[in-house]
Write an enzyme that holds these catalytic residues in place. Structure first.
Site: not given
Length: 650
Positions: A26, A174
């Site tokens: 998403a 990340c």
């Protein structure tokens, strides 16, 4: 007479309202795709994404707003999509698609799966799950102005892993900030750091620990709390990196302690990150300085080809910071520097910072020459590209639901119009590769390694999981006794982890049967012992050439244009592989359609399409070279590789 419901036939419109589809991801493509699906008439949609919303997402992921930062992407995307069509039935999962809960039976409930992922491991996994469930999969990816969409159907088309993939060049944020595992991750981080300290600050290039890392917590509330935490975490004040550096007068030692000691200590507090990884080791300037005399460099050769000692890197870091500080002062208040690989102080800074981070995360450090050669291109994420690709995904999905799989195409979005003035280039889908180690009836590979130096843990993590994309492998040695080498059941074979393969009688010619029951996938691994691997190379897959495109093969099949729905019989040029990314998959370098179906040509040197790579953007198989009798080359080359930056990913 065909009855229409809006722009669609009634039968197709009715099918959309009853079928169930799965959207994996998403992010940039996923947001556009979810909006497109509900506006097209899809009523039953499930969407899954492990990530949370970051402020850097807001410039292109339009289902999100500032108030959503720190919340689940899947959940917020669902809520925003329902504003377009309140009657739609959307189920959101804040989770990893690789979670064992999403097994083959889960995938079988869908009529179609659409990937909008940002990393290769997840793409490989979804590819295998769709093959096992025999469900059509639409893969997609973007990198800057380039994009690609392709359809995968078991037994009819190449699967995502049919063709070898190049080393991935795009990486999740990340990974860059929290859990680097390869030198390139540290080089990307160091270049971002240069901009944060001396250049133009960019929210997408943050270098401090990512407190909202979804992997640090599987609890959405806890992740959101991390993202909205106060300005102070422990004794580390969360302020702009440049603002903090200016307040210290760009003191090299204070910068060193902040970047390589304090921030690393903070990462260690995110203990869930280190349950299955080796934890980083913070550095202390004073301890390194007082540790006694050290060799300035290791190895012989030219200065730039020598690998510096840790203290040598510290001194390079200090000198480069002092030089860059002086350059800023000479330019005046508010000045900014631009990173250039040919600027010695800038290159020294990135070399030192990247190598110090490599050392902290237990990687072999690199020479200045190596670091310079690894610096590539930063490809920006572009909202328009994501929107175009999301639209193409829906168009291919409509073909599948209409029972017209034979009309589906791999479609490349190029940066510049081709000779026919088209940006979209369609290619006929290739059949399955006979040598694919995933979708053939009896997958088999040969791995070259040193059985005296390769541990069971390396076999499990580096070879089976990382290289061959398995999630929970079980390994049995074909030794006549059925010896279990690795079990996916926790605790059963962990005592084997640090033992060498030779300790179990594995030698040249041994065969290992590997099963991943989650993926419903079995692979036979032939072991080829060697003691002649290159330095830092743990293993090689025989016949695997991930940085090379497959050899071109003539093909005169007609290709339909997708730009206006007509049958233009245009023929594209070469397709080879390359990594993908930002929101996804792999991409196109340069591709041309010919002026007519009877005279179309492209040679390997004239332009090539790169397949989705993952990502952290992308991959897929590559379209084969289309040629005419004349063999004349019409495709212009793509010069984007001349840029001086590195690709990264959300």
């Amino acid at each position: 007479m065909v009855q229409l419901m809006g722009p669609l036939r009634k039968e197709l419109s009715d099918s959309l309202s009853t079928c169930k589809v799965l959207v994996v991801g998403a992010g940039g493509i996923g947001c556009e795709l979810l909006k497109n699906l509900v506006l097209t008439g899809f009523k039953n949609i499930e969407v899954i994404d492990l990530d949370t919303i970051d402020v850097s997402n807001l410039n292109r992921q339009f289902l999100f707003q500032k108030k959503h930062v720190g919340k689940s992407k899947a959940q917020v995307a669902k809520e925003s999509a329902l504003t377009f069509c309140p009657t739609a039935n959307i189920t959101a999962y804040h989770d990893s698609i690789m979670n064992p809960d999403y097994n083959v039976e889960f995938f079988r409930q869908f009529i179609l799966v659409m990937n909008a992922l940002d990393n290769r491991a997840a793409r490989n996994h979804v590819n295998r799950m769709c093959l096992a469930a025999d469900i059509p999969l639409i893969e997609s990816g973007t990198a800057g102005y380039l994009g690609q969409v392709t359809v995968i159907k078991k037994g009819l088309t190449e699967c995502y892993e049919c063709q070898p993939k190049p080393t991935q060049k795009t990486f999740p944020g990340c990974t860059i900030r929290n859990t680097p595992s390869e030198p390139i991750h540290c080089i990307v981080w160091a270049k971002y750091l240069f901009n944060q300290l001396f250049g133009e600050e960019d929210a997408d290039q943050e270098v401090s620990p990512d407190t909202a890392d979804p992997e640090a917590s599987w609890n959405p509330e806890e992740t959101a709390a991390r993202a909205t935490a106060s300005e102070k975490d422990g004794d580390i004040k969360r302020v702009s990196t440049k603002e903090w550096a200016r307040s210290t007068g760009y003191d090299p030692v204070k910068l060193f302690h902040k970047l390589f000691k304090d921030d690393i200590r903070y990462l260690l507090t995110m203990d869930k990150l280190w349950k299955k990884r080796k934890a980083p080791t913070p550095l202390d300037w004073n301890q390194l300085r007082n540790s006694g005399p050290q060799e300035a460099s290791v190895g012989s050769g030219l200065k730039d080809q020598q690998v510096l000692s840790v203290w040598g890197l510290c001194k390079m870091f200090q000198h480069s910071v002092e030089t860059l500080r002086s350059m800023l002062q000479e330019k005046g208040e508010g000045a900014e520097l631009v990173w250039d690989k040919d600027d010695p102080p800038a290159m020294d800074f990135v070399t030192a910072a990247a190598n110090l981070r490599m050392h902290i995360f237990s990687m072999n450090t690199k020479s200045r020459f190596d670091v310079k050669s690894m610096a590539g291109n930063i490809i920006p994420a572009i909202a328009t590209t994501n929107a175009i690709i999301a639209g193409l995904i829906v168009l291919e999905g409509l073909k599948i639901l209409s029972g017209e799989l034979e009309s589906c195409r791999t479609i490349f979005l190029n940066k510049c119009p081709n000779v026919r003035k088209k940006l979209l280039v369609p290619c006929i889908l290739d059949p399955p590769c006979a040598n694919c180690y995933v979708c053939t009836s009896k997958p088999e590979v040969t791995v070259k390694l040193n059985v005296h130096k390769t541990t069971v843990l390396c076999l499990q993590d580096r070879i089976l999981k990382e290289r061959f994309g398995m999630v929970a492998p079980d390994v049995q040695i074909e030794d006549g006794k059925g010896t279990i080498l690795i079990s996916s059941e926790e605790g059963e074979t962990e005592s084997n982890n640090n033992k060498f393969l030779t300790d179990f009688g594995i030698r040249n010619g041994s065969r290992l049967q590997v099963d991943d029951f989650l993926q419903d996938y079995t692979l036979l691994v032939n072991v080829l012992h060697t003691e002649e691997l290159e330095r830092d190379v743990e293993f090689e897959v025989v016949g695997d050439a991930p940085d090379k495109a497959p050899p071109p093969q003539p093909n005169k099949e007609e290709v339909n244009s997708v730009t206006n729905g007509s049958n233009d019989s245009a023929q594209p040029s070469t397709s080879s592989k390359a990594p993908a990314d930002e929101d996804d998959l792999m991409i196109v370098e340069s591709d041309e359609e010919e002026a007519s179906s009877s005279s179309a040509a492209a040679t390997p040197s004239s332009g090539s399409k790169r397949r989705h790579s993952d990502a952290e953007t992308g991959e897929s198989s590559s379209k084969r070279l289309r040629m005419d009798e004349s063999g004349a080359a019409d495709a212009p080359t793509n010069d984007d590789d001349d840029d001086d930056d590195i690709i990264t990913l959300d």
